[in-house]
Enzyme design. Structure first.
Site, PDB file in Angstrom:
ATOM      1  N   ASP A   1       0.524  -1.312   0.093  1.00  0.00           N
ATOM      2  CA  ASP A   1       0.024   0.114   0.333  1.00  0.00           C
ATOM      3  C   ASP A   1       0.541   0.754  -0.345  1.00  0.00           C
ATOM      4  OD1 ASP A   1      -2.363  -1.600  -0.093  1.00  0.00           O
ATOM      5  OD2 ASP A   1      -3.026  -1.195   2.430  1.00  0.00           O
TER       6      ASP A   1
ATOM      7  N   ARG B   1     -10.819   8.179   4.789  1.00  0.00           N
ATOM      8  CA  ARG B   1     -11.258   6.888   3.698  1.00  0.00           C
ATOM      9  C   ARG B   1     -11.347   7.172   2.464  1.00  0.00           C
ATOM     10  NH1 ARG B   1     -12.123   1.831   3.891  1.00  0.00           N
ATOM     11  NH2 ARG B   1     -12.044   1.983   6.396  1.00  0.00           N
TER      12      ARG B   1
ATOM     13  N   HIS C   1      -4.868   9.698   6.844  1.00  0.00           N
ATOM     14  CA  HIS C   1      -5.805  10.048   5.654  1.00  0.00           C
ATOM     15  C   HIS C   1      -6.670   9.689   5.581  1.00  0.00           C
ATOM     16  CE1 HIS C   1      -6.506   5.784   4.292  1.00  0.00           C
ATOM     17  NE2 HIS C   1      -5.488   5.774   4.051  1.00  0.00           N
TER      18      HIS C   1
ATOM     19  N   GLU D   1      -9.948  -9.025   0.525  1.00  0.00           N
ATOM     20  CA  GLU D   1      -8.942  -9.765  -0.289  1.00  0.00           C
ATOM     21  C   GLU D   1      -8.196  -9.865   0.921  1.00  0.00           C
ATOM     22  OE1 GLU D   1      -7.257  -5.716   0.228  1.00  0.00           O
ATOM     23  OE2 GLU D   1      -9.120  -6.210  -0.023  1.00  0.00           O
ATOM     24  N   ASP D   2      -7.364  -9.172   1.947  1.00  0.00           N
ATOM     25  CA  ASP D   2      -6.303  -9.462   2.481  1.00  0.00           C
ATOM     26  C   ASP D   2      -6.107 -11.998   3.287  1.00  0.00           C
ATOM     27  OD1 ASP D   2      -4.098  -7.835   1.599  1.00  0.00           O
ATOM     28  OD2 ASP D   2      -5.712  -6.926   2.842  1.00  0.00           O
TER      29      ASP D   2
ATOM     30  N   TRP E   1     -13.485  -1.635   0.003  1.00  0.00           N
ATOM     31  CA  TRP E   1     -12.871  -2.108   0.612  1.00  0.00           C
ATOM     32  C   TRP E   1     -12.536  -3.502   1.762  1.00  0.00           C
ATOM     33  CZ3 TRP E   1     -12.514  -2.833   6.536  1.00  0.00           C
ATOM     34  CH2 TRP E   1     -11.490  -2.567   7.022  1.00  0.00           C
TER      35      TRP E   1
ATOM     36  N   MET F   1       1.709   4.690   8.865  1.00  0.00           N
ATOM     37  CA  MET F   1       0.527   4.959   8.504  1.00  0.00           C
ATOM     38  C   MET F   1       0.655   6.332   8.618  1.00  0.00           C
ATOM     39  SD  MET F   1      -2.921   3.628   7.889  1.00  0.00           S
ATOM     40  CE  MET F   1      -2.591   2.083   7.020  1.00  0.00           C
TER      41      MET F   1
ATOM     42  N   ASP G   1       0.590   3.929   1.329  1.00  0.00           N
ATOM     43  CA  ASP G   1       0.447   5.336   3.074  1.00  0.00           C
ATOM     44  C   ASP G   1       1.226   4.209   3.617  1.00  0.00           C
ATOM     45  OD1 ASP G   1      -0.904   2.720   3.205  1.00  0.00           O
ATOM     46  OD2 ASP G   1      -2.853   4.259   3.409  1.00  0.00           O
TER      47      ASP G   1
END
Length: 373
Positions: free
Chosen positions: A217, A314, A312, A282-283, A279, A309, A219
């Site tokens: 990712d 969403r 931010h 998937e992980d 969101w 991180m 971030d």
């Protein structure tokens, strides 16, 4: 009596003058030899620098920053138009494989996001990185060739910080790598896993010698350069402890943030699922695929696998996927038909920037949901 004293005084003065002259002569000679030695050192360094520019493994010897070609063992193949002289081949030693633990690592890093960041600064700080965000260690033969894939949309601010920190870390780790930003075209629902499947395919089209793939990712920044970005005998989960989780693993099956699989491991699980729109989920599906195929997730020590991180809000069109829990339970039934083998997308554009390669793709939209009742 006065004449005698005057003679003794004059004698002493003459001796003092002679000593001063001798001391002056000695100082002049020392300075002369020092300057002469500096000239010799300058010319030797100048000649050495010219020789290094002519070295076949030097990045600056390639016109227009083009990427090197690799032989079967990962060594750069010599250009067919140039032949080393007998004297050159006799004096130059072949590059040795890079050490398992690179000697230039510094350990714990200070990561902050308050200082302003620009692409121009990132480029100035990383002059050895070639067009497209590619790098090869000049002083040793890397053991793997790594493609780093980042799913992306509207995160230019985060990308600057990621590149600012990761390029120096990867160079210290003696990684031969290329950085690929997989940018989702349009404003439909975001699909992280499908973008990573696209990145795997497009990176291999760009260079079929990639044998390791890091999925990150944009971030997340590692806080320790001993967290080596390479592939292992088992699939690797790098982001063990994030600051948003109190630097703890949230649960045993967590595989989010930053992960790595070799080419064979990725193909064995049929890549990532394509049907996780929005969101989440998937992980966990990927973790299930790894377990169902007889592999285990490896992780670095919790003290080394720490990440910061960039905070931010969403993203719009990346709301939580309400179907994720049902899909995770059905991984065993879906993983053979949903993955790299069923991937479909349209390539919009490939743009090679100084610090990365941007791949913009259209990946479609989620299927319409059936109305309840």
């Amino acid at each position: 009596m006065t004449r005698l004293l005057l003679g003794v005084t004059l004698e002493r003065i003459c001796k003092a003058v002679l000593l001063l002259c001798l001391l002056h002569f000695i100082i002049i000679m020392i300075l002369y030899f020092d300057v002469y030695a500096q000239h010799l050192d300058f010319f030797s360094r100048f000649n050495a620098r010219n020789a290094s520019r002519a070295h076949p493994f030097s990045n600056s010897s390639r016109p227009n920053g083009t990427a090197p070609s690799y032989g079967p063992a990962g060594a750069e193949a010599p250009s067919p138009s140039t032949k080393p002289s007998t004297n050159q081949s006799a004096t130059e030693k072949p590059l040795q494989p890079c050490q398992e633990t690179p000697p230039g690592l510094v350990g714990r890093l200070l990561i902050e996001f308050s200082s302003p960041m620009s692409m121009e600064r990132v480029q100035r700080e990383n002059p050895d990185v070639r067009q497209g965000g590619k790098y090869t260690p000049p002083d040793c033969l890397p053991r793997q060739k790594v493609a780093i894939l980042i799913p992306f949309r509207h995160r230019e601010h985060h990308l600057k910080y990621w590149l600012h920190y990761l390029h120096p870390i990867l160079r210290r780790q003696k990684v031969a790598y290329g950085i690929y930003i997989i940018n989702q075209f349009g404003e439909d629902t975001f699909n992280r896993a499908k973008l990573l499947n696209v990145g795997f395919m497009e990176a291999l089209k760009d260079d079929d010698e990639y044998d390791c793939f890091i999925f990150s990712d944009v971030d997340l920044i590692p806080m320790d350069d001993r967290n080596l970005y390479r592939c292992y005998e088992q699939p690797r989960h790098f982001a063990v402890g994030m600051d948003k989780f109190g630097f703890r693993l949230p649960y045993a099956g967590y595989f989010g943030g930053v992960s790595g699989l070799s080419k064979s491991q990725f193909l064995k699980i049929n890549g990532f699922p394509n049907e996780y729109w929005g969101w989440g989920g998937e992980d966990d599906d990927i973790f299930n695929r790894i377990s169902l195929n007889g592999m285990k997730v490896s992780r670095p020590d919790i003290r080394i696998g720490r990440y910061r991180m960039i905070k931010h809000e969403r993203d719009k069109h990346n709301e939580p996927n309400p179907q994720r829990f049902t899909k995770i339970q059905n991984t065993k039934m879906t993983m053979k038909r949903d993955g790299i083998s069923s991937l479909q997308y349209r390539l919009v554009e490939i743009s090679r920037q100084p610090m990365y390669t941007n791949i913009t793709v259209e990946i479609g939209r989620p299927p319409p949901r059936l109305a309840r009742g």
